[in-house]
Design a protein around this motif. Structure first.
Motif, PDB file in Angstrom:
ATOM      1  N   ALA A 106       0.849  -1.149   0.156  1.00 38.50           N
ATOM      2  CA  ALA A 106      -0.088  -0.063   0.074  1.00 38.50           C
ATOM      3  C   ALA A 106       0.892   1.236  -0.070  1.00 38.50           C
ATOM      4  N   PRO A 107       0.266   2.317  -0.552  1.00 42.50           N
ATOM      5  CA  PRO A 107       1.275   3.482  -0.600  1.00 42.50           C
ATOM      6  C   PRO A 107       1.446   4.064   0.579  1.00 42.50           C
ATOM      7  N   PRO A 108       2.379   4.909   1.215  1.00 40.87           N
ATOM      8  CA  PRO A 108       2.453   5.248   2.597  1.00 40.87           C
ATOM      9  C   PRO A 108       1.544   6.381   2.714  1.00 40.87           C
ATOM     10  N   PRO A 109       1.308   6.607   4.140  1.00 43.20           N
ATOM     11  CA  PRO A 109       0.191   7.642   4.299  1.00 43.20           C
ATOM     12  C   PRO A 109       0.673   9.054   3.841  1.00 43.20           C
ATOM     13  N   PRO A 142      -0.710   8.776  -9.350  1.00 47.05           N
ATOM     14  CA  PRO A 142      -1.340   7.757  -8.437  1.00 47.05           C
ATOM     15  C   PRO A 142      -0.791   6.383  -8.536  1.00 47.05           C
ATOM     16  N   PRO A 143      -0.656   5.716  -7.339  1.00 48.57           N
ATOM     17  CA  PRO A 143      -0.140   4.363  -7.453  1.00 48.57           C
ATOM     18  C   PRO A 143      -0.969   3.343  -8.118  1.00 48.57           C
ATOM     19  N   ALA A 144      -0.235   2.263  -8.660  1.00 42.17           N
ATOM     20  CA  ALA A 144      -0.961   0.924  -9.093  1.00 42.17           C
ATOM     21  C   ALA A 144      -0.961   0.121  -7.762  1.00 42.17           C
ATOM     22  N   MET A 145      -2.274  -0.631  -8.143  1.00 44.17           N
ATOM     23  CA  MET A 145      -2.676  -1.632  -7.069  1.00 44.17           C
ATOM     24  C   MET A 145      -1.756  -2.749  -6.972  1.00 44.17           C
TER      25      MET A 145
END
Length: 468
Positions: free
Chosen positions: A135-138, A147-150
């Motif tokens: 998961a991306p960092p807070p 936006p990060p990929a899943m």
């Protein structure tokens, strides 16, 4: 026969565009509506084979193409015809706020599919980050990143397929109970499973049978047959974690295994691997890898494992690509000593889309492919690593076809490599068909027949079942 680069691909683990069934397997969400419902016994009709997208031109994907690499075309086509990866180099990127070429808005799963859940975070050394491994960092994505990929399918711990898998568990237990083992039954049950089905079977075996499937299979089998079955049971994430540890554990380093596990991966998958590695071994993956390599290869892998590549959601900047092309050439051509740090930095931080653009730009400017240039300028582990990263972006099916042939070429078979690579390819059924087509295109042989000729016994039956 003309050869075409692969189709436009989302980052590993990214959701495909809405309106298209997501492809199956190791790097994408599976096309559940086109397969047997979860809970039904595996072994239904096999996926369509021998159908590949028709020839296309850069920027013009073939009509009615479904999904991404490995997705079948409605019409059969002989040979290996992979359409263009992206619009012509230099074409304006999508408007601000729009997803990259051929992709759905990031963070939005396809209709009917919820984002994969993750386990709760936990304190302590090596505990998983909040939400899920990968998961991306807070606070959102880092500056300069889209936006990060899943994470890929099978890379969210605790996620399993819905349905009742007690029948499969009963079959597995029956195959191992009493005197002797029914190896064919083990293969028949385990080989067709996708990552989430495998996780469901393993969990159900524990609750329904009251035993550990991994331990039962390990005690009843041996050799490369055992290695293959256990790799399937582990699932893609934990198999990567175990391979990464094995690559750096003890005397010497298995460079090929580090390449296979860590290079060319999305930030989400690398973060998943790092979190699971630290949770399992109570050690830092980046420190273990850096401490086991030397000189410039250590710097390359340190940059890779940091997992701060630009996301595929960031539009390609043509001017930045031209600058990178010139830097790559200036760092290598006509020099007494190559500037490895500059080459490593470009390959480690660039997205797959950027690497494809760099590859095209390099060929156009210097009239030689970037792959051939890297082969000329580097050797050993550094050459293998650079080529693996480039081929992952430009043609992952051909990359895997070449890696599989390396296991079997020359005197003797490199069985450990063959097992690891066959299991990894089998997780994505559509990609597997692409790999088989690429193998035939490159080597003029049938991959399954080639593997059958290099193996024997139950080991052979398992490898063939995973590839068919």
């Amino acid at each position: 026969m003309s050869y075409y680069p692969p189709p436009n691909q989302p980052p590993y683990g990214a959701y495909p565009p809405q309106g298209h069934p997501p492809p199956q397997g190791y790097h994408q969400q599976p096309p559940y509506p086109q397969q047997q419902p979860y809970g039904a016994p595996p072994g239904g009709p096999p996926p369509q084979q021998g159908h590949y997208p028709p020839q296309g031109q850069y920027g013009h994907p073939p009509p009615q193409q479904q999904g991404y690499y490995g997705a079948p075309s409605p019409q059969p086509h002989a040979g290996y015809h992979a359409p263009s990866p992206q619009p012509p180099y230099g074409q304006a990127p999508p408007p601000h706020g729009q997803p990259p070429y051929g992709q759905a808005p990031y963070g939005q799963p396809p209709q009917g599919h919820a984002p994969p859940p993750g386990p709760p975070g936990g304190p302590g050394f090596g505990g998983p980050p909040p939400g899920a491994y990968g998961a991306p960092p807070p606070g959102g994505a880092p500056m300069g990143h889209g936006p990060p990929a899943m994470p890929s399918l099978g890379y969210a711990p605790g996620q399993t397929a819905p349905g009742d898998y007690r029948q499969q568990c009963d079959q597995l237990r029956k195959a191992m109970k009493g005197f002797g083992t029914d190896e064919k039954a083990l293969i028949a049950v385990l080989a067709p499973l996708d990552p989430l089905q495998m996780a469901a079977v393993r969990a159900t075996y524990s609750t329904h049978i009251g035993r550990d499937l991994y331990k039962d299979v390990k005690s009843e089998t041996g050799g490369y047959f055992e290695q293959g079955l256990l790799a399937v049971i582990e699932g893609p994430l934990m198999h990567d974690v175990i391979c990464a540890h094995e690559a750096v554990d003890g005397i010497g380093t298995k460079e090929w295994m580090l390449n296979d596990v860590l290079l060319g991966r999305s930030n989400a998958d690398l973060n998943a691997i790092k979190g699971a590695y630290e949770h399992k071994y109570r050690r830092s993956l980046i420190r273990d890898v850096e401490g086991d390599l030397s000189f410039k290869t250590a710097d390359l892998f340190k940059a890779v494992v940091r997992a701060d590549r630009r996301e595929e959601s960031v539009p390609v900047n043509p001017q930045a690509v031209e600058d990178e092309v010139r830097t790559l050439h200036g760092s290598t051509a006509g020099r007494m000593v190559n500037n490895i740090a500059e080459v490593s930095g470009i390959l480690a931080r660039s997205s797959d889309a950027e690497l494809r653009a760099i590859d095209q730009g390099f060929h156009r400017r210097y009239n030689v492919s970037l792959e051939k240039h890297l082969e000329k300028e580097f050797s050993g582990h550094m050459e293998d690593a650079f080529l693996h990263m480039l081929r992952t972006a430009t043609d992952p099916a051909m990359r895997d076809a070449i890696l599989l042939e390396e296991c079997m070429a020359g005197m003797g078979t490199k069985d450990e490599r063959l097992v690891v690579r066959v299991v990894r390819v089998h997780w994505n059924r559509n990609h597997k068909e692409r790999v088989k087509a690429a193998y035939r295109h490159r080597f003029g042989k049938n991959l399954v027949d080639r593997v059958r000729g290099e193996t024997s016994g139950d080991y052979q039956r398992l490898m063939v079942a995973l590839l068919e």
